[in-house]
Write a protein that holds these residues in place. Structure first.
Motif, short mmCIF file in Angstrom:
data_model
loop_
_atom_site.label_atom_id
_atom_site.label_comp_id
_atom_site.label_asym_id
_atom_site.label_seq_id
_atom_site.Cartn_x
_atom_site.Cartn_y
_atom_site.Cartn_z
N ARG A 111 -62.96 -39.21 12.72
CA ARG A 111 -61.90 -38.38 13.27
C ARG A 111 -61.02 -39.22 14.21
NH1 ARG A 111 -64.99 -35.71 10.49
NH2 ARG A 111 -65.59 -33.55 10.71
N ALA A 112 -59.73 -39.02 14.17
CA ALA A 112 -58.81 -39.80 15.00
C ALA A 112 -59.02 -39.49 16.49
CB ALA A 112 -57.37 -39.51 14.60
N TRP A 113 -59.37 -38.26 16.81
CA TRP A 113 -59.54 -37.89 18.22
C TRP A 113 -60.77 -38.53 18.84
CZ3 TRP A 113 -64.18 -35.64 19.05
CH2 TRP A 113 -64.78 -34.96 18.00
N ALA A 114 -61.70 -39.03 18.04
CA ALA A 114 -62.93 -39.63 18.57
C ALA A 114 -62.62 -40.89 19.38
CB ALA A 114 -63.91 -39.93 17.45
N TRP A 115 -61.56 -41.60 19.00
CA TRP A 115 -61.18 -42.79 19.77
C TRP A 115 -60.71 -42.40 21.16
CZ3 TRP A 115 -62.25 -47.65 18.41
CH2 TRP A 115 -62.62 -47.87 17.09
N HIS A 116 -59.96 -41.30 21.26
CA HIS A 116 -59.51 -40.82 22.57
C HIS A 116 -60.69 -40.29 23.38
CE1 HIS A 116 -55.43 -41.36 21.25
NE2 HIS A 116 -55.66 -40.61 20.19
N ALA A 117 -61.60 -39.60 22.71
CA ALA A 117 -62.79 -39.09 23.40
C ALA A 117 -63.67 -40.24 23.89
CB ALA A 117 -63.58 -38.17 22.46
N GLY A 118 -63.72 -41.33 23.14
CA GLY A 118 -64.47 -42.50 23.59
C GLY A 118 -63.87 -43.10 24.84
N THR A 119 -62.55 -43.07 24.93
CA THR A 119 -61.88 -43.56 26.13
C THR A 119 -62.20 -42.66 27.32
OG1 THR A 119 -60.11 -44.46 24.75
CG2 THR A 119 -59.64 -44.21 27.09
N VAL A 120 -62.21 -41.36 27.10
CA VAL A 120 -62.58 -40.42 28.16
C VAL A 120 -64.03 -40.66 28.59
CG1 VAL A 120 -62.96 -37.97 28.67
CG2 VAL A 120 -60.88 -38.70 27.49
N LEU A 121 -64.90 -40.94 27.63
CA LEU A 121 -66.30 -41.21 27.94
C LEU A 121 -66.43 -42.42 28.87
CD1 LEU A 121 -69.29 -40.41 27.21
CD2 LEU A 121 -69.17 -42.27 25.56
N GLN A 122 -65.61 -43.44 28.64
CA GLN A 122 -65.65 -44.61 29.53
C GLN A 122 -65.23 -44.23 30.94
OE1 GLN A 122 -67.23 -46.98 27.96
NE2 GLN A 122 -66.93 -45.75 26.14
N GLY A 123 -64.24 -43.37 31.05
CA GLY A 123 -63.81 -42.89 32.37
C GLY A 123 -64.90 -42.09 33.07
N GLY A 139 -70.09 -48.91 33.81
CA GLY A 139 -68.81 -48.35 33.39
C GLY A 139 -67.74 -49.41 33.24
N ILE A 140 -67.71 -50.36 34.16
CA ILE A 140 -66.73 -51.45 34.06
C ILE A 140 -67.00 -52.30 32.82
CG2 ILE A 140 -66.00 -53.63 35.11
CD1 ILE A 140 -66.30 -52.27 37.82
N ILE A 141 -68.28 -52.64 32.61
CA ILE A 141 -68.63 -53.48 31.46
C ILE A 141 -68.23 -52.79 30.15
CG2 ILE A 141 -70.56 -54.43 30.15
CD1 ILE A 141 -71.91 -54.94 32.90
N PHE A 142 -68.63 -51.52 30.00
CA PHE A 142 -68.35 -50.84 28.74
C PHE A 142 -66.88 -50.44 28.61
CE2 PHE A 142 -72.96 -50.55 28.39
CZ PHE A 142 -73.09 -51.02 27.10
N ALA A 143 -66.18 -50.25 29.70
CA ALA A 143 -64.74 -50.00 29.61
C ALA A 143 -64.02 -51.23 29.07
CB ALA A 143 -64.17 -49.60 30.97
N LEU A 144 -64.47 -52.41 29.50
CA LEU A 144 -63.87 -53.65 28.97
C LEU A 144 -64.20 -53.83 27.49
CD1 LEU A 144 -64.51 -56.06 31.98
CD2 LEU A 144 -62.32 -55.10 31.23
N VAL A 145 -65.44 -53.53 27.11
CA VAL A 145 -65.82 -53.65 25.69
C VAL A 145 -65.03 -52.64 24.86
CG1 VAL A 145 -67.73 -53.36 24.06
CG2 VAL A 145 -68.12 -54.56 26.21
N TRP A 146 -64.87 -51.43 25.36
CA TRP A 146 -64.11 -50.41 24.63
C TRP A 146 -62.64 -50.80 24.53
CZ3 TRP A 146 -65.48 -46.93 21.36
CH2 TRP A 146 -64.61 -45.93 20.99
#
Length: 158
Positions: A111-123, A139-146
């Protein structure tokens, strides 16, 4: 054959030169029915990634990133409790909820929205730093990986 092989598409007109007949160079230079790879073949078209299914590869990258995040979050609970000290039940519940959300999103990457939800998950994981400082570090480490996964997605899919 003892003589040079000829292109069957070449005409047998003997009045013109081989260049006029479409035959140039040695038999190895003759067209084989494949498109030649030229420098300008991509002019006006998006550059191909070389992958058989670029969308599937990008989905796999996103799903793998989220799965790894979920695994690290679950495995980090005990070391945080032992070394970091005060990790409340609410903080453990939040970590488990974030890990479950990451696994669910990993399965929904079509689903296209899953990429946006993944970004929200990092936040949300960064906000988990309010519960414990080590969650902010994760959170910093995985935000950079994402962010890198999003960059790769943008490069491959255009």
């Amino acid at each position: 054959m003892t003589g040079p092989e000829r292109d069957p598409r070449a005409t047998e007109d003997l009045t013109g030169s081989p260049a006029d007949q479409g035959v140039v160079g040695s038999p190895a230079d003759q067209p084989t029915g494949e498109e030649p790879a030229t420098e300008q073949s991509g002019a006006g078209q998006p550059r191909r990634s070389g992958l058989r299914n670029p969308e599937r590869a990008v989905r796999g990258l996103g799903a793998g990133t989220l799965s790894l995040e979920a695994l690290v979050l679950l495995l980090a609970i005990q070391p945080i409790r032992v070394v970091g000290g005060d990790l409340s039940g609410a903080a453990i519940g939040a970590v488990v909820a974030l890990a479950v959300a990451a696994v669910v999103l990993a399965g929904m990457m079509r689903r296209a929205w899953a990429w946006h939800a993944g970004t929200v998950l990092q936040g949300l994981l960064l906000l988990g730093g309010l519960l414990h400082w080590s969650l902010f570090g994760l959170g910093i480490i995985f935000a950079l990986v994402w962010a890198y996964a999003l960059h790769v997605r943008r490069v491959i899919l255009g």
